[in-house]
Design a protein around this motif. Structure first.
Motif, PDB file in Angstrom:
ATOM      1  N   LYS A   9       0.528  -1.162   0.386  1.00  0.00           N
ATOM      2  CA  LYS A   9      -0.158   0.266   0.061  1.00  0.00           C
ATOM      3  C   LYS A   9       0.471   1.037   0.236  1.00  0.00           C
ATOM      4  O   LYS A   9       0.054   1.984   0.271  1.00  0.00           O
ATOM      5  N   CYS A  10       2.001   0.916   0.005  1.00  0.00           N
ATOM      6  CA  CYS A  10       3.109   2.432  -0.259  1.00  0.00           C
ATOM      7  C   CYS A  10       2.486   3.210  -1.970  1.00  0.00           C
ATOM      8  O   CYS A  10       2.308   2.482  -2.780  1.00  0.00           O
ATOM      9  N   THR A  11       2.525   4.186  -1.353  1.00  0.00           N
ATOM     10  CA  THR A  11       1.901   5.531  -2.645  1.00  0.00           C
ATOM     11  C   THR A  11       2.938   5.911  -3.346  1.00  0.00           C
ATOM     12  O   THR A  11       2.600   7.141  -4.162  1.00  0.00           O
ATOM     13  N   ASN A  12       3.746   6.207  -2.284  1.00  0.00           N
ATOM     14  CA  ASN A  12       5.010   7.626  -2.779  1.00  0.00           C
ATOM     15  C   ASN A  12       6.290   6.801  -2.926  1.00  0.00           C
ATOM     16  O   ASN A  12       7.609   6.423  -2.293  1.00  0.00           O
ATOM     17  N   ILE A  13       6.151   6.865  -4.617  1.00  0.00           N
ATOM     18  CA  ILE A  13       7.488   5.411  -4.537  1.00  0.00           C
ATOM     19  C   ILE A  13       7.900   6.898  -6.145  1.00  0.00           C
ATOM     20  O   ILE A  13       7.338   6.668  -6.988  1.00  0.00           O
ATOM     21  N   THR A  14       9.045   6.582  -6.781  1.00  0.00           N
ATOM     22  CA  THR A  14       9.615   7.745  -7.552  1.00  0.00           C
ATOM     23  C   THR A  14      10.433   6.238  -8.531  1.00  0.00           C
ATOM     24  O   THR A  14      10.821   5.674  -7.693  1.00  0.00           O
ATOM     25  N   ALA A  15      10.319   6.039  -9.814  1.00  0.00           N
ATOM     26  CA  ALA A  15      11.159   5.079 -10.600  1.00  0.00           C
ATOM     27  C   ALA A  15      12.245   6.067 -11.042  1.00  0.00           C
ATOM     28  O   ALA A  15      11.782   6.019 -11.936  1.00  0.00           O
ATOM     29  N   LEU A  16      14.066   5.363 -10.721  1.00  0.00           N
ATOM     30  CA  LEU A  16      14.145   6.537 -11.480  1.00  0.00           C
ATOM     31  C   LEU A  16      14.791   5.650 -12.418  1.00  0.00           C
ATOM     32  O   LEU A  16      15.242   4.254 -11.984  1.00  0.00           O
ATOM     33  N   SER A  17      14.723   5.727 -14.037  1.00  0.00           N
ATOM     34  CA  SER A  17      15.256   5.453 -14.466  1.00  0.00           C
ATOM     35  C   SER A  17      16.630   6.229 -15.484  1.00  0.00           C
ATOM     36  O   SER A  17      16.792   7.257 -15.400  1.00  0.00           O
ATOM     37  N   VAL A  18      17.950   5.633 -15.733  1.00  0.00           N
ATOM     38  CA  VAL A  18      19.016   6.531 -16.410  1.00  0.00           C
ATOM     39  C   VAL A  18      19.336   6.234 -16.818  1.00  0.00           C
ATOM     40  O   VAL A  18      19.724   4.926 -17.827  1.00  0.00           O
ATOM     41  N   ASP A  19      19.153   7.289 -18.009  1.00  0.00           N
ATOM     42  CA  ASP A  19      19.839   6.777 -19.737  1.00  0.00           C
ATOM     43  C   ASP A  19      21.086   7.402 -19.669  1.00  0.00           C
ATOM     44  O   ASP A  19      21.619   8.051 -19.555  1.00  0.00           O
ATOM     45  N   LEU A  20      21.335   6.323 -19.933  1.00  0.00           N
ATOM     46  CA  LEU A  20      23.263   5.950 -20.240  1.00  0.00           C
ATOM     47  C   LEU A  20      23.534   5.225 -21.698  1.00  0.00           C
ATOM     48  O   LEU A  20      24.449   4.901 -22.468  1.00  0.00           O
ATOM     49  N   GLY A  21      22.249   5.742 -22.543  1.00  0.00           N
ATOM     50  CA  GLY A  21      22.761   5.340 -24.167  1.00  0.00           C
ATOM     51  C   GLY A  21      22.022   3.991 -24.465  1.00  0.00           C
ATOM     52  O   GLY A  21      23.317   3.274 -25.597  1.00  0.00           O
ATOM     53  N   ASP A  22      21.714   3.625 -23.711  1.00  0.00           N
ATOM     54  CA  ASP A  22      20.699   1.504 -23.965  1.00  0.00           C
ATOM     55  C   ASP A  22      19.945   1.479 -25.075  1.00  0.00           C
ATOM     56  O   ASP A  22      19.576   2.727 -26.108  1.00  0.00           O
ATOM     57  N   ASP A  23      19.387   0.998 -25.052  1.00  0.00           N
ATOM     58  CA  ASP A  23      18.515   0.581 -26.410  1.00  0.00           C
ATOM     59  C   ASP A  23      16.462   0.529 -25.273  1.00  0.00           C
ATOM     60  O   ASP A  23      15.796  -0.194 -26.414  1.00  0.00           O
ATOM     61  N   LEU A  24      17.041   0.937 -24.948  1.00  0.00           N
ATOM     62  CA  LEU A  24      15.315   0.859 -23.878  1.00  0.00           C
ATOM     63  C   LEU A  24      14.181   2.252 -24.383  1.00  0.00           C
ATOM     64  O   LEU A  24      14.546   3.513 -24.893  1.00  0.00           O
ATOM     65  N   ASP A  25      12.922   1.582 -24.489  1.00  0.00           N
ATOM     66  CA  ASP A  25      11.742   2.973 -24.361  1.00  0.00           C
ATOM     67  C   ASP A  25      10.956   3.736 -23.659  1.00  0.00           C
ATOM     68  O   ASP A  25      10.557   2.933 -22.805  1.00  0.00           O
ATOM     69  N   TYR A  26      12.096   4.444 -23.162  1.00  0.00           N
ATOM     70  CA  TYR A  26      11.936   4.955 -22.066  1.00  0.00           C
ATOM     71  C   TYR A  26      10.275   6.426 -22.395  1.00  0.00           C
ATOM     72  O   TYR A  26       9.739   5.479 -21.108  1.00  0.00           O
ATOM     73  N   GLU A  27       9.287   5.947 -23.007  1.00  0.00           N
ATOM     74  CA  GLU A  27       7.756   6.667 -22.997  1.00  0.00           C
ATOM     75  C   GLU A  27       7.282   4.313 -22.406  1.00  0.00           C
ATOM     76  O   GLU A  27       6.575   5.605 -21.520  1.00  0.00           O
ATOM     77  N   GLU A  28       7.267   3.490 -22.560  1.00  0.00           N
ATOM     78  CA  GLU A  28       6.682   2.331 -22.542  1.00  0.00           C
ATOM     79  C   GLU A  28       7.655   1.823 -21.474  1.00  0.00           C
ATOM     80  O   GLU A  28       6.359   1.864 -19.876  1.00  0.00           O
ATOM     81  N   ILE A  29       8.943   2.282 -20.277  1.00  0.00           N
ATOM     82  CA  ILE A  29       9.123   2.528 -18.851  1.00  0.00           C
ATOM     83  C   ILE A  29       7.874   3.357 -18.432  1.00  0.00           C
ATOM     84  O   ILE A  29       7.790   3.072 -17.236  1.00  0.00           O
ATOM     85  N   LYS A  30       7.860   5.209 -18.295  1.00  0.00           N
ATOM     86  CA  LYS A  30       6.677   5.532 -18.124  1.00  0.00           C
ATOM     87  C   LYS A  30       5.404   5.520 -18.089  1.00  0.00           C
ATOM     88  O   LYS A  30       4.883   5.449 -16.294  1.00  0.00           O
ATOM     89  N   HIS A  31       4.685   4.755 -19.068  1.00  0.00           N
ATOM     90  CA  HIS A  31       3.736   4.223 -18.774  1.00  0.00           C
ATOM     91  C   HIS A  31       4.008   2.969 -18.025  1.00  0.00           C
ATOM     92  O   HIS A  31       2.808   2.835 -17.083  1.00  0.00           O
ATOM     93  N   LEU A  32       5.086   2.322 -18.512  1.00  0.00           N
ATOM     94  CA  LEU A  32       4.693   0.740 -16.909  1.00  0.00           C
ATOM     95  C   LEU A  32       5.134   1.174 -15.584  1.00  0.00           C
ATOM     96  O   LEU A  32       4.133   0.435 -14.475  1.00  0.00           O
ATOM     97  N   ALA A  33       5.424   2.012 -15.248  1.00  0.00           N
ATOM     98  CA  ALA A  33       5.917   2.416 -13.858  1.00  0.00           C
ATOM     99  C   ALA A  33       4.488   3.378 -13.343  1.00  0.00           C
ATOM    100  O   ALA A  33       4.500   2.644 -12.067  1.00  0.00           O
TER     101      ALA A  33
END
Length: 396
Positions: free
Chosen positions: A44-68
């Motif tokens: 029931k934790c509601t104050n959660i920050t999901a930190l993603s650090v872009d180091l030039g990988d091949d991730l889809d950050y829009e999808e990451i934001k949506h999933l978080a």
């Protein structure tokens, strides 16, 4: 740093996390970090920050934001590619950072930077918990924990997967129930950045019986498609500055070399890396730019630096690599080793030229700014003989 504040299991997580907790998690959008957000939602934790650090990988950050967001966290994405290149890759090149002569190191460079970002953001947001997802079979466990400790974070930190071992199948099944089905068919674990694409676990578990699917590789080719060519790498004060006499920022140079050198089937590495207890795990890497830059640096170094200095530097390089691998990036010994290495690198200026062909990286020219090599042996021998004849009295 109070190590009694280390979170090591799901039980620890349930003991520490309350609905009032302010939690920062490292979030890649992969199975482990998604399942961690699922576990936090169960608290029931509601104050959660999901930190993603872009180091030039091949991730889809829009999808990451949506999933978080779907898992109840606020997504924060920070671009730290320039810092990664300047503060981590540059000294890695000067240190000829290769693990036991087998493969260039990678996650040893990214983890301290990611941990630093987490500690800084946690302080800004007044978070009392930092969580990551490394487990006992991943060296990121000691590298992330070590960096967080060295950076003096005062809250709870760690990973619930250290002592709570769940299979990929179990995690995926629970996420399926939560309406997230994208992990069901993943059969390996991956980690990528602009310096390296790395794969492990799943179908790559067993060193005695594995095949790396060709689909995992994105920079390097499995078939010869290019004609032989020449490529030159120029360094100024130990830093790569030009490719084929064209100035490029190092970040763009790495991106270019990954594709150009990879097209000749170069830059694939497979090796065993030790865990904290001495056991070894299999890791597969794709690092074409690292392959040529580390090679070019060493060859140019031999053209600029005396043999005795290089002999000493070889031992200091291993100290630097060891400290990075063992998660002691912010400790005094690593910093002292780096100061020596970077001081030597100031004299490494010049150009190395290669002939590129399929699976072939052949040097065809050394050109140092202040060379200590001989270009004409016959003339040098005559001049040296005359010099010594004048300097040293003859027996006759």
């Amino acid at each position: 740093m109070n190590k009694n504040k280390r979170i090591r299991s799901i039980e620890d997580l349930r003991e520490v996390i309350t609905p009032e907790s302010r939690v920062l998690t490292l979030f890649s959008g992969g199975l482990d970090s998604s399942y961690l957000l699922y576990l936090l939602s169960q608290q029931k934790c509601t104050n959660i920050t999901a930190l993603s650090v872009d180091l030039g990988d091949d991730l889809d950050y829009e999808e990451i934001k949506h999933l978080a967001t779907k898992l109840g966290a606020e997504s924060i994405i920070v671009d730290r590619k320039k810092e990664f290149v300047q503060d981590f890759i540059v000294p890695a090149i000067a240190s000829k950072s290769i693990y036991f002569g087998v493969h260039p190191i990678s996650s040893s460079l990214t983890r301290p930077l990611i941990a630093k970002e987490a500690v800084n953001l946690a302080a800004h947001l007044n978070c009392d918990v930092i969580l990551h997802t490394a487990n006992q079979s991943q060296n990121s466990l000691r590298r992330l924990n070590g960096a967080i400790e060295q950076l003096d974070f005062n809250g709870y930190y760690g990973t619930p997967y250290e002592f709570s071992a769940l299979s990929r199948k179990e995690k995926a099944q629970n996420l399926n129930k939560f309406g997230i089905e994208s992990f069901s068919k993943r059969s390996y674990s991956g980690d990528s950045n602009l310096w390296c694409r790395e794969f492990e676990s799943g179908l790559l578990d067993d060193p005695e019986d594995f095949r790396t699917p060709e689909t995992l590789y994105r920079w390097s080719s499995s078939k010869s498609t290019k004609e032989p060519s020449q490529i030159s790498i120029t360094f100024e004060g130990g830093i790569p500055t030009c490719v084929n006499e064209t100035k490029l920022p190092l970040l763009q140079m790495i991106e270019y070399l990954n594709k150009e050198v990879g097209a000749y089937g170069l830059g694939r590495f497979t090796g065993l890396e030790h865990l904290a207890g001495g056991e070894k795990v299999l890791e597969v890497r794709e690092m074409p730019a690292a392959h040529i830059l580390l090679d070019a640096y060493r060859h140019l170094e031999t053209a600029c630096i005396g043999a005795e200095t290089i002999r000493e530097k070889l031992s200091v390089e291993q100290i630097w690599v060891r400290e990075a691998i063992e998660g002691r990036w912010y400790e005094t010994l690593k910093e002292a080793a780096e100061m020596f290495i970077l001081n030597v690198s100031k004299k490494v200026t010049g150009t190395i030229t290669y002939r590129l062909d399929w699976h072939t990286l052949e040097i065809i020219s050394y050109c140092a700014n202040k060379p200590i090599y001989i270009r004409d042996r016959d003339n040098w021998e005559k001049e040296e003989a005359n010099r010594l004849r004048i300097k040293i009295p003859s027996l006759v």
